[in-house]
Design a protein around this motif. Structure first.
Motif, PDB file in Angstrom:
ATOM      1  N   PRO A  10      35.763  49.913  44.205  1.00 49.57           N
ATOM      2  CA  PRO A  10      36.773  48.860  44.394  1.00 49.57           C
ATOM      3  C   PRO A  10      36.137  47.468  44.377  1.00 49.57           C
ATOM      4  CG  PRO A  10      36.424  50.086  46.433  1.00 49.57           C
ATOM      5  CD  PRO A  10      35.607  50.751  45.377  1.00 49.57           C
ATOM      6  N   GLN A  11      36.891  46.495  43.876  1.00 47.13           N
ATOM      7  CA  GLN A  11      36.416  45.111  43.846  1.00 47.13           C
ATOM      8  C   GLN A  11      36.507  44.521  45.246  1.00 47.13           C
ATOM      9  OE1 GLN A  11      38.787  42.984  40.971  1.00 47.13           O
ATOM     10  NE2 GLN A  11      37.268  43.309  39.382  1.00 47.13           N
ATOM     11  N   ALA A  12      35.474  43.800  45.633  1.00 51.40           N
ATOM     12  CA  ALA A  12      35.465  43.099  46.911  1.00 51.40           C
ATOM     13  C   ALA A  12      36.148  41.746  46.784  1.00 51.40           C
ATOM     14  CB  ALA A  12      34.028  42.917  47.396  1.00 51.40           C
ATOM     15  N   ARG A  13      36.144  41.223  45.575  1.00 48.00           N
ATOM     16  CA  ARG A  13      36.793  39.933  45.275  1.00 48.00           C
ATOM     17  C   ARG A  13      36.974  39.875  43.774  1.00 48.00           C
ATOM     18  NH1 ARG A  13      31.657  39.485  45.818  1.00 48.00           N
ATOM     19  NH2 ARG A  13      30.406  38.338  44.341  1.00 48.00           N
ATOM     20  N   PRO A  14      37.843  39.010  43.297  1.00 47.65           N
ATOM     21  CA  PRO A  14      38.030  38.937  41.841  1.00 47.65           C
ATOM     22  C   PRO A  14      36.792  38.346  41.162  1.00 47.65           C
ATOM     23  CG  PRO A  14      39.671  37.589  43.018  1.00 47.65           C
ATOM     24  CD  PRO A  14      38.740  38.158  44.038  1.00 47.65           C
ATOM     25  N   PRO A  15      36.457  38.816  39.965  1.00 49.10           N
ATOM     26  CA  PRO A  15      35.340  38.214  39.225  1.00 49.10           C
ATOM     27  C   PRO A  15      35.738  36.830  38.707  1.00 49.10           C
ATOM     28  CG  PRO A  15      36.418  39.888  37.903  1.00 49.10           C
ATOM     29  CD  PRO A  15      37.081  39.918  39.252  1.00 49.10           C
ATOM     30  N   LEU A  16      34.763  36.092  38.262  1.00 49.10           N
ATOM     31  CA  LEU A  16      35.027  34.766  37.685  1.00 49.10           C
ATOM     32  C   LEU A  16      35.920  34.893  36.459  1.00 49.10           C
ATOM     33  CD1 LEU A  16      31.458  33.168  37.718  1.00 49.10           C
ATOM     34  CD2 LEU A  16      33.358  32.608  39.235  1.00 49.10           C
ATOM     35  N   THR A  17      36.789  33.909  36.287  1.00 52.21           N
ATOM     36  CA  THR A  17      37.567  33.831  35.055  1.00 52.21           C
ATOM     37  C   THR A  17      36.677  33.231  33.976  1.00 52.21           C
ATOM     38  OG1 THR A  17      38.363  31.585  35.439  1.00 52.21           O
ATOM     39  CG2 THR A  17      39.687  33.401  36.383  1.00 52.21           C
ATOM     40  N   ALA A  18      37.110  33.308  32.743  1.00 53.15           N
ATOM     41  CA  ALA A  18      36.350  32.723  31.631  1.00 53.15           C
ATOM     42  C   ALA A  18      36.207  31.216  31.816  1.00 53.15           C
ATOM     43  CB  ALA A  18      37.019  33.050  30.301  1.00 53.15           C
ATOM     44  N   GLU A  20      36.297  29.475  34.690  1.00 56.47           N
ATOM     45  CA  GLU A  20      35.361  29.213  35.788  1.00 56.47           C
ATOM     46  C   GLU A  20      33.920  29.429  35.339  1.00 56.47           C
ATOM     47  OE1 GLU A  20      37.856  30.570  39.758  1.00 56.47           O
ATOM     48  OE2 GLU A  20      37.066  32.134  38.423  1.00 56.47           O
ATOM     49  N   ALA A  21      33.680  30.488  34.577  1.00 57.39           N
ATOM     50  CA  ALA A  21      32.332  30.801  34.114  1.00 57.39           C
ATOM     51  C   ALA A  21      31.781  29.690  33.227  1.00 57.39           C
ATOM     52  CB  ALA A  21      32.313  32.137  33.381  1.00 57.39           C
ATOM     53  N   GLU A  23      32.690  26.488  33.234  1.00 61.97           N
ATOM     54  CA  GLU A  23      32.464  25.307  34.065  1.00 61.97           C
ATOM     55  C   GLU A  23      31.186  25.450  34.899  1.00 61.97           C
ATOM     56  OE1 GLU A  23      34.642  22.688  37.560  1.00 61.97           O
ATOM     57  OE2 GLU A  23      35.653  24.457  36.769  1.00 61.97           O
ATOM     58  N   LEU A  24      31.047  26.587  35.553  1.00 56.71           N
ATOM     59  CA  LEU A  24      29.872  26.815  36.395  1.00 56.71           C
ATOM     60  C   LEU A  24      28.592  26.924  35.566  1.00 56.71           C
ATOM     61  CD1 LEU A  24      31.551  29.275  38.879  1.00 56.71           C
ATOM     62  CD2 LEU A  24      30.614  27.023  39.455  1.00 56.71           C
ATOM     63  N   ALA A  25      28.682  27.527  34.390  1.00 53.09           N
ATOM     64  CA  ALA A  25      27.511  27.634  33.523  1.00 53.09           C
ATOM     65  C   ALA A  25      26.998  26.248  33.143  1.00 53.09           C
ATOM     66  CB  ALA A  25      27.837  28.456  32.278  1.00 53.09           C
ATOM     67  N   GLY A  26      27.903  25.305  32.921  1.00 50.36           N
ATOM     68  CA  GLY A  26      27.493  23.936  32.610  1.00 50.36           C
ATOM     69  C   GLY A  26      26.712  23.308  33.751  1.00 50.36           C
ATOM     70  N   MET A  27      27.132  23.596  34.979  1.00 49.82           N
ATOM     71  CA  MET A  27      26.420  23.066  36.150  1.00 49.82           C
ATOM     72  C   MET A  27      25.041  23.704  36.276  1.00 49.82           C
ATOM     73  SD  MET A  27      29.452  23.048  38.933  1.00 49.82           S
ATOM     74  CE  MET A  27      31.079  22.437  38.511  1.00 49.82           C
ATOM     75  N   PHE A  28      25.006  25.039  36.130  1.00 50.37           N
ATOM     76  CA  PHE A  28      23.718  25.722  36.221  1.00 50.37           C
ATOM     77  C   PHE A  28      22.785  25.323  35.085  1.00 50.37           C
ATOM     78  CE2 PHE A  28      26.011  28.809  38.990  1.00 50.37           C
ATOM     79  CZ  PHE A  28      25.190  28.677  40.097  1.00 50.37           C
ATOM     80  N   LYS A  29      23.346  25.094  33.909  1.00 55.73           N
ATOM     81  CA  LYS A  29      22.527  24.655  32.778  1.00 55.73           C
ATOM     82  C   LYS A  29      21.896  23.302  33.085  1.00 55.73           C
ATOM     83  CE  LYS A  29      22.573  23.826  27.812  1.00 55.73           C
ATOM     84  NZ  LYS A  29      23.369  23.778  26.597  1.00 55.73           N
ATOM     85  N   ALA A  30      22.673  22.411  33.688  1.00 51.48           N
ATOM     86  CA  ALA A  30      22.139  21.098  34.057  1.00 51.48           C
ATOM     87  C   ALA A  30      21.006  21.234  35.063  1.00 51.48           C
ATOM     88  CB  ALA A  30      23.255  20.215  34.624  1.00 51.48           C
ATOM     89  N   SER A 102      26.741  26.796  45.886  1.00 55.40           N
ATOM     90  CA  SER A 102      26.178  27.566  47.001  1.00 55.40           C
ATOM     91  C   SER A 102      27.089  28.721  47.379  1.00 55.40           C
ATOM     92  CB  SER A 102      25.980  26.670  48.222  1.00 55.40           C
ATOM     93  OG  SER A 102      25.037  25.672  47.955  1.00 55.40           O
ATOM     94  N   GLU A 103      28.393  28.457  47.421  1.00 52.78           N
ATOM     95  CA  GLU A 103      29.353  29.517  47.761  1.00 52.78           C
ATOM     96  C   GLU A 103      29.314  30.640  46.737  1.00 52.78           C
ATOM     97  OE1 GLU A 103      33.048  27.687  50.255  1.00 52.78           O
ATOM     98  OE2 GLU A 103      33.031  27.284  48.103  1.00 52.78           O
ATOM     99  N   LEU A 104      29.249  30.286  45.461  1.00 54.63           N
ATOM    100  CA  LEU A 104      29.203  31.301  44.411  1.00 54.63           C
ATOM    101  C   LEU A 104      27.964  32.173  44.559  1.00 54.63           C
ATOM    102  CD1 LEU A 104      30.167  32.577  41.703  1.00 54.63           C
ATOM    103  CD2 LEU A 104      28.680  30.901  40.593  1.00 54.63           C
TER     104      LEU A 104
END
Length: 115
Positions: A10-18, A20-21, A23-30, A102-104
């Motif tokens: 069972p999922q504990a929480r929903p996975p990232l949407t496309a 969100e992924a 947007e967040l990838a851009g931050m991590f790339k930076a 940090s939350e992610l």
């Protein structure tokens, strides 16, 4: 199709949407560049999380145009904001963005972030 021999967990929480992924990838790339990490740290470690552009390059052995490029990348990723005051530009960390990252990471590790 799921293999019938594979028990569904069972999922504990929903996975990232496309969206969100992306947007967040851009931050991590930076943040994936060592100089940018140092530049972000140079701003974040100043009182109030703010630094003048003239202070950011202290101890970082790259040219001022390179520092400016890295500041631009961090700003475009939403990790920093900037404000011109007379002839100087001041940079400030965006606490909400850092908290979101940090939350992610904490959620992926099964931990909780407070504050």
């Amino acid at each position: 199709m799921t293999d019938p021999a594979c028990a569904a967990t069972p999922q504990a929480r929903p996975p990232l949407t496309a969206v969100e992924a992306v947007e967040l990838a851009g931050m991590f790339k930076a943040l994936s560049d060592p100089v940018r990490l140092r530049v972000l740290s140079a701003v974040a470690t100043r009182a109030g999380g703010e630094a003048c552009v003239c202070e950011v390059s202290e101890g970082i052995d790259v040219t001022q145009p390179t520092i400016s490029h890295h500041l631009k990348v961090l700003r475009e990723a939403g990790l920093l904001t900037s404000e011109r005051r007379a002839s100087w530009v001041y940079y400030r960390v965006v606490p909400e963005t850092l908290h979101r990252l940090s939350e992610l990471l904490a959620a992926e590790a099964g931990l909780a972030v407070t504050g």
